[in-house]
Scaffold this motif. Structure first.
Motif, PDB file in Angstrom:
ATOM      1  N   ALA A  79      20.650  64.596  39.111  1.00 32.75           N
ATOM      2  CA  ALA A  79      21.879  65.375  39.305  1.00 32.75           C
ATOM      3  C   ALA A  79      23.041  64.751  38.528  1.00 32.75           C
ATOM      4  O   ALA A  79      23.824  65.455  37.884  1.00 32.75           O
ATOM      5  CB  ALA A  79      22.206  65.463  40.795  1.00 32.75           C
ATOM      6  N   VAL A  80      23.148  63.434  38.581  1.00 32.75           N
ATOM      7  CA  VAL A  80      24.224  62.736  37.860  1.00 32.75           C
ATOM      8  C   VAL A  80      24.107  63.001  36.359  1.00 32.75           C
ATOM      9  O   VAL A  80      25.091  63.309  35.680  1.00 32.75           O
ATOM     10  CB  VAL A  80      24.163  61.217  38.146  1.00 32.75           C
ATOM     11  N   LEU A  81      22.884  62.902  35.861  1.00 38.10           N
ATOM     12  CA  LEU A  81      22.635  63.154  34.436  1.00 38.10           C
ATOM     13  C   LEU A  81      23.049  64.571  34.062  1.00 38.10           C
ATOM     14  O   LEU A  81      23.617  64.805  32.999  1.00 38.10           O
ATOM     15  CB  LEU A  81      21.137  63.003  34.129  1.00 38.10           C
ATOM     16  N   HIS A  82      22.751  65.495  34.954  1.00 37.62           N
ATOM     17  CA  HIS A  82      23.073  66.885  34.625  1.00 37.62           C
ATOM     18  C   HIS A  82      24.582  67.081  34.544  1.00 37.62           C
ATOM     19  O   HIS A  82      25.087  67.676  33.597  1.00 37.62           O
ATOM     20  CB  HIS A  82      22.457  67.849  35.638  1.00 37.62           C
ATOM     21  N   TYR A  83      25.288  66.548  35.544  1.00 37.73           N
ATOM     22  CA  TYR A  83      26.756  66.660  35.471  1.00 37.73           C
ATOM     23  C   TYR A  83      27.263  66.045  34.160  1.00 37.73           C
ATOM     24  O   TYR A  83      28.033  66.668  33.420  1.00 37.73           O
ATOM     25  CB  TYR A  83      27.455  65.966  36.654  1.00 37.73           C
ATOM     26  N   GLN A  84      26.816  64.841  33.887  1.00 32.50           N
ATOM     27  CA  GLN A  84      27.353  64.113  32.733  1.00 32.50           C
ATOM     28  C   GLN A  84      27.064  64.865  31.428  1.00 32.50           C
ATOM     29  O   GLN A  84      27.931  64.996  30.570  1.00 32.50           O
ATOM     30  CB  GLN A  84      26.736  62.706  32.684  1.00 32.50           C
ATOM     31  N   PHE A  85      25.845  65.374  31.327  1.00 32.80           N
ATOM     32  CA  PHE A  85      25.490  66.097  30.103  1.00 32.80           C
ATOM     33  C   PHE A  85      26.381  67.333  29.937  1.00 32.80           C
ATOM     34  O   PHE A  85      26.880  67.616  28.844  1.00 32.80           O
ATOM     35  CB  PHE A  85      24.008  66.498  30.104  1.00 32.80           C
ATOM     36  N   GLU A  86      26.583  68.052  31.046  1.00 33.26           N
ATOM     37  CA  GLU A  86      27.421  69.261  30.958  1.00 33.26           C
ATOM     38  C   GLU A  86      28.867  68.900  30.656  1.00 33.26           C
ATOM     39  O   GLU A  86      29.565  69.628  29.959  1.00 33.26           O
ATOM     40  CB  GLU A  86      27.312  70.084  32.243  1.00 33.26           C
ATOM     41  N   ALA A  87      29.319  67.774  31.205  1.00 28.82           N
ATOM     42  CA  ALA A  87      30.706  67.359  30.948  1.00 28.82           C
ATOM     43  C   ALA A  87      30.878  66.923  29.490  1.00 28.82           C
ATOM     44  O   ALA A  87      31.902  67.187  28.872  1.00 28.82           O
ATOM     45  CB  ALA A  87      31.103  66.231  31.901  1.00 28.82           C
ATOM     46  N   ILE A  88      29.875  66.268  28.927  1.00 29.18           N
ATOM     47  CA  ILE A  88      29.931  65.903  27.498  1.00 29.18           C
ATOM     48  C   ILE A  88      29.909  67.178  26.661  1.00 29.18           C
ATOM     49  O   ILE A  88      30.625  67.318  25.690  1.00 29.18           O
ATOM     50  CB  ILE A  88      28.742  64.984  27.099  1.00 29.18           C
ATOM     51  N   HIS A  89      29.055  68.109  27.057  1.00 27.75           N
ATOM     52  CA  HIS A  89      28.982  69.409  26.381  1.00 27.75           C
ATOM     53  C   HIS A  89      28.899  69.207  24.864  1.00 27.75           C
ATOM     54  O   HIS A  89      29.745  69.702  24.104  1.00 27.75           O
ATOM     55  CB  HIS A  89      30.235  70.228  26.745  1.00 27.75           C
ATOM     56  N   PRO A  90      27.864  68.486  24.415  1.00 28.44           N
ATOM     57  CA  PRO A  90      27.883  68.027  23.016  1.00 28.44           C
ATOM     58  C   PRO A  90      27.713  69.113  21.965  1.00 28.44           C
ATOM     59  O   PRO A  90      28.013  68.881  20.798  1.00 28.44           O
ATOM     60  CB  PRO A  90      26.693  67.054  22.962  1.00 28.44           C
ATOM     61  N   PHE A  91      27.265  70.298  22.386  1.00 31.56           N
ATOM     62  CA  PHE A  91      26.932  71.330  21.391  1.00 31.56           C
ATOM     63  C   PHE A  91      27.908  72.506  21.454  1.00 31.56           C
ATOM     64  O   PHE A  91      28.612  72.685  22.444  1.00 31.56           O
ATOM     65  CB  PHE A  91      25.501  71.830  21.627  1.00 31.56           C
ATOM     66  N   LEU A  92      27.878  73.308  20.417  1.00 27.50           N
ATOM     67  CA  LEU A  92      28.703  74.519  20.399  1.00 27.50           C
ATOM     68  C   LEU A  92      28.214  75.511  21.444  1.00 27.50           C
ATOM     69  O   LEU A  92      28.984  76.234  22.043  1.00 27.50           O
ATOM     70  CB  LEU A  92      28.625  75.183  19.017  1.00 27.50           C
ATOM     71  N   ASP A  93      26.895  75.532  21.642  1.00 27.65           N
ATOM     72  CA  ASP A  93      26.307  76.464  22.600  1.00 27.65           C
ATOM     73  C   ASP A  93      24.954  75.902  23.039  1.00 27.65           C
ATOM     74  O   ASP A  93      24.382  75.054  22.358  1.00 27.65           O
ATOM     75  CB  ASP A  93      26.128  77.840  21.947  1.00 27.65           C
ATOM     76  N   GLY A  94      24.460  76.401  24.158  1.00 25.58           N
ATOM     77  CA  GLY A  94      23.149  75.959  24.626  1.00 25.58           C
ATOM     78  C   GLY A  94      23.215  74.745  25.547  1.00 25.58           C
ATOM     79  O   GLY A  94      22.181  74.250  25.986  1.00 25.58           O
ATOM     80  N   ASN A  95      24.420  74.291  25.884  1.00 22.06           N
ATOM     81  CA  ASN A  95      24.539  73.094  26.724  1.00 22.06           C
ATOM     82  C   ASN A  95      23.953  73.290  28.120  1.00 22.06           C
ATOM     83  O   ASN A  95      23.304  72.396  28.656  1.00 22.06           O
ATOM     84  CB  ASN A  95      26.007  72.701  26.857  1.00 22.06           C
ATOM     85  N   GLY A  96      24.198  74.473  28.690  1.00 23.83           N
ATOM     86  CA  GLY A  96      23.689  74.725  30.033  1.00 23.83           C
ATOM     87  C   GLY A  96      22.172  74.715  30.047  1.00 23.83           C
ATOM     88  O   GLY A  96      21.533  74.070  30.883  1.00 23.83           O
ATOM     89  N   ARG A  97      21.593  75.419  29.086  1.00 19.59           N
ATOM     90  CA  ARG A  97      20.127  75.510  29.046  1.00 19.59           C
ATOM     91  C   ARG A  97      19.478  74.170  28.730  1.00 19.59           C
ATOM     92  O   ARG A  97      18.513  73.768  29.387  1.00 19.59           O
ATOM     93  CB  ARG A  97      19.718  76.592  28.030  1.00 19.59           C
ATOM     94  N   VAL A  98      20.013  73.469  27.733  1.00 25.45           N
ATOM     95  CA  VAL A  98      19.439  72.160  27.408  1.00 25.45           C
ATOM     96  C   VAL A  98      19.578  71.220  28.610  1.00 25.45           C
ATOM     97  O   VAL A  98      18.642  70.494  28.960  1.00 25.45           O
ATOM     98  CB  VAL A  98      20.123  71.544  26.154  1.00 25.45           C
ATOM     99  N   GLY A  99      20.718  71.292  29.275  1.00 24.42           N
ATOM    100  CA  GLY A  99      20.955  70.427  30.437  1.00 24.42           C
ATOM    101  C   GLY A  99      19.953  70.680  31.551  1.00 24.42           C
ATOM    102  O   GLY A  99      19.537  69.752  32.244  1.00 24.42           O
ATOM    103  N   ARG A 100      19.562  71.937  31.723  1.00 18.61           N
ATOM    104  CA  ARG A 100      18.600  72.227  32.791  1.00 18.61           C
ATOM    105  C   ARG A 100      17.184  71.828  32.378  1.00 18.61           C
ATOM    106  O   ARG A 100      16.371  71.434  33.214  1.00 18.61           O
ATOM    107  CB  ARG A 100      18.693  73.705  33.194  1.00 18.61           C
ATOM    108  N   ILE A 101      16.886  71.892  31.083  1.00 17.79           N
ATOM    109  CA  ILE A 101      15.586  71.390  30.623  1.00 17.79           C
ATOM    110  C   ILE A 101      15.523  69.877  30.844  1.00 17.79           C
ATOM    111  O   ILE A 101      14.506  69.347  31.297  1.00 17.79           O
ATOM    112  CB  ILE A 101      15.372  71.731  29.122  1.00 17.79           C
ATOM    113  N   ILE A 102      16.628  69.200  30.551  1.00 15.24           N
ATOM    114  CA  ILE A 102      16.639  67.739  30.701  1.00 15.24           C
ATOM    115  C   ILE A 102      16.316  67.337  32.147  1.00 15.24           C
ATOM    116  O   ILE A 102      15.613  66.362  32.390  1.00 15.24           O
ATOM    117  CB  ILE A 102      18.001  67.139  30.259  1.00 15.24           C
ATOM    118  N   MET A 103      16.810  68.122  33.113  1.00 14.64           N
ATOM    119  CA  MET A 103      16.514  67.775  34.524  1.00 14.64           C
ATOM    120  C   MET A 103      15.011  67.747  34.777  1.00 14.64           C
ATOM    121  O   MET A 103      14.487  66.835  35.408  1.00 14.64           O
ATOM    122  CB  MET A 103      17.179  68.777  35.473  1.00 14.64           C
TER     123      MET A 103
END
Ligand SMILES: Nc1ncnc2c1ncn2[C@@H]1O[C@H](COP(=O)(O)OP(=O)(O)O)[C@@H](O)[C@H]1O
Ligand SMILES: [Mg+2]
Length: 356
Positions: free
Chosen positions: A184-208
């Motif tokens: 869960a922490v990783l997911h929040y952090q990844f979404e907060a970094i939001h490193p990409f122009l698009d696809g952050n939500g989907r990539v973040g959920r794959i990472i979980m």
């Protein structure tokens, strides 16, 4: 002070300064872990787990894409795999999502870790036209109807890479925090970094899911996590934002733990139903045909079966044999038949219902 209109360049590094050792969190961790163990036990009993989890993955891909308003159905996605002219728009994006998930699973299995470069590759699979770390400012998270800006992620490629390096280190570090909390922490952090122009939500959920595989809390990528998030989407957005605003990791972690617990239980139940369907079908097919086991596996790994697909799987030399098998199975009431373009397709109605 957090200002939604300013890039959040002060996003703190991981690990968070937050005490997760509270009674509600420990209880929720426990319940989620029990449900996950149950799901793993169920899934490992499937006759060919890697083959049979593929349709479940389509379902997760549809839901995760749905959270991002990429709207389609499992059925449309499956049909697009048979009719190439339909593989565009939302169904195509869903297939890319599933591809990315499979790629991620291969990284985890082969390498035993997940790196920033792996994550960049996953995003590239999902958004090939908007691939790579953001280089230009201007990305914001806004309310889709009011357009109110809710969050502006950090800016500057160097800062984004630095934050991702920290995330990578936390993800792969061996520590004594429960993997479900870390997920869960990783997911929040990844979404907060939001490193990409698009696809952050989907990539973040794959990472979980990939992280749960890495941490050995999940044996197969079958957990239908996005189903819960899609159903409780405004809460998901609110809690993500709340971590940034107030540092309240606890509520977000509890949300994800609930998601894991409930979705593990419902996925396990679905796996049980699939097992039952396979068993029943195999028994019936056996009365009529050879290769009953392989045919049953084929039916439940290819939810929309075609003559060609069955021929290929069974390595039959004559297409006619596959065609004959399918009519016998349809007559026995196991499959239904209909036309899709110029193809005849065969499907198990209860199975499709379970996936939708
Ligand atoms: N306040 C917030 N802070 C951080 N991340 C957020 C916030 N609100 C939403 N998100 C995340 O941003 C995602 C959408 O980002 P986006 O790059 O468009 O992903 P995708 O293309 O997969 O839609 C949401 O699914 C959610 O995970
Ligand atoms: Mg998007």
């Amino acid at each position: 002070m957090f200002n939604p209109l300013q890039p959040f360049n002060a996003l703190p590094h991981l690990p968070p300064k937050y005490d997760f050792d509270t009674v509600p969190i420990l209880k929720a961790v426990n319940a989620a872990n029990i449900a996950l163990a149950d799901l793993n036990a169920r899934a490992s009993k499937l006759p060919n787990p890697w083959l049979l989890m593929r349709p479940l993955l389509v379902r997760e891909s549809v839901a995760s894409s749905g959270i991002e308003n990429i709207n389609t159905t499992v059925l449309a996605v499956l049909e697009a795999d048979i009719l190439p002219e339909k593989k565009k728009g939302a169904p195509k994006q869903v297939w890319s999502y599933r591809e990315a998930m499979m790629k991620g699973c291969a990284f985890v299995e082969k390498k035993g870790f997940l790196s920033t470069n792996h994550i960049i590759e996953l995003q590239h699979e999902i958004e090939p036209n908007k691939g790579g770390i953001r280089k230009i400012p201007g990305t914001v998270i806004a309310n889709t109807t009011t357009k109110e800006v809710l969050y502006t992620p950090p800016e500057g490629e160097k800062l984004l890479r630095d934050l991702l390096a920290n995330l990578e280190q936390y993800l792969n570090a061996k520590d004594d925090v429960d993997p479900l909390i870390k997920m869960a922490v990783l997911h929040y952090q990844f979404e907060a970094i939001h490193p990409f122009l698009d696809g952050n939500g989907r990539v973040g959920r794959i990472i979980m899911i990939l992280y749960l595989l890495l941490a050995k809390r999940l044996q197969l990528p079958v957990l239908f996590l996005s189903g819960y998030i899609e159903e409780h989407k405004s809460e998901y957005y609110r809690l993500l934002r709340n971590v940034t605003k107030t540092g309240d990791f606890g509520s977000f972690v509890l949300y994800m733990l609930k998601a894991v617990e409930l979705q593990a239980a419902s996925t396990a139940e679905n796996v049980r139903k699939i097992e039952e369907l396979i068993e029943k079908s195999e028994k019936k097919i056996k009365e009529e045909l050879p290769h009953a086991h392989d045919i049953a596996l084929c039916i439940f790994s290819e939810p929309l079966l075609t003559i060609d697909r069955l021929q290929k799987t069974l390595k039959l030399s004559a297409r006619q044999t596959a065609s004959k098998y399918l009519s016998i199975i349809t007559d026995a009431g196991i499959l239904e038949e209909r036309k899709l373009g110029k193809h005849k397709i065969f499907y198990s109605k209860p199975f499709l219902k379970l996936l939708s």
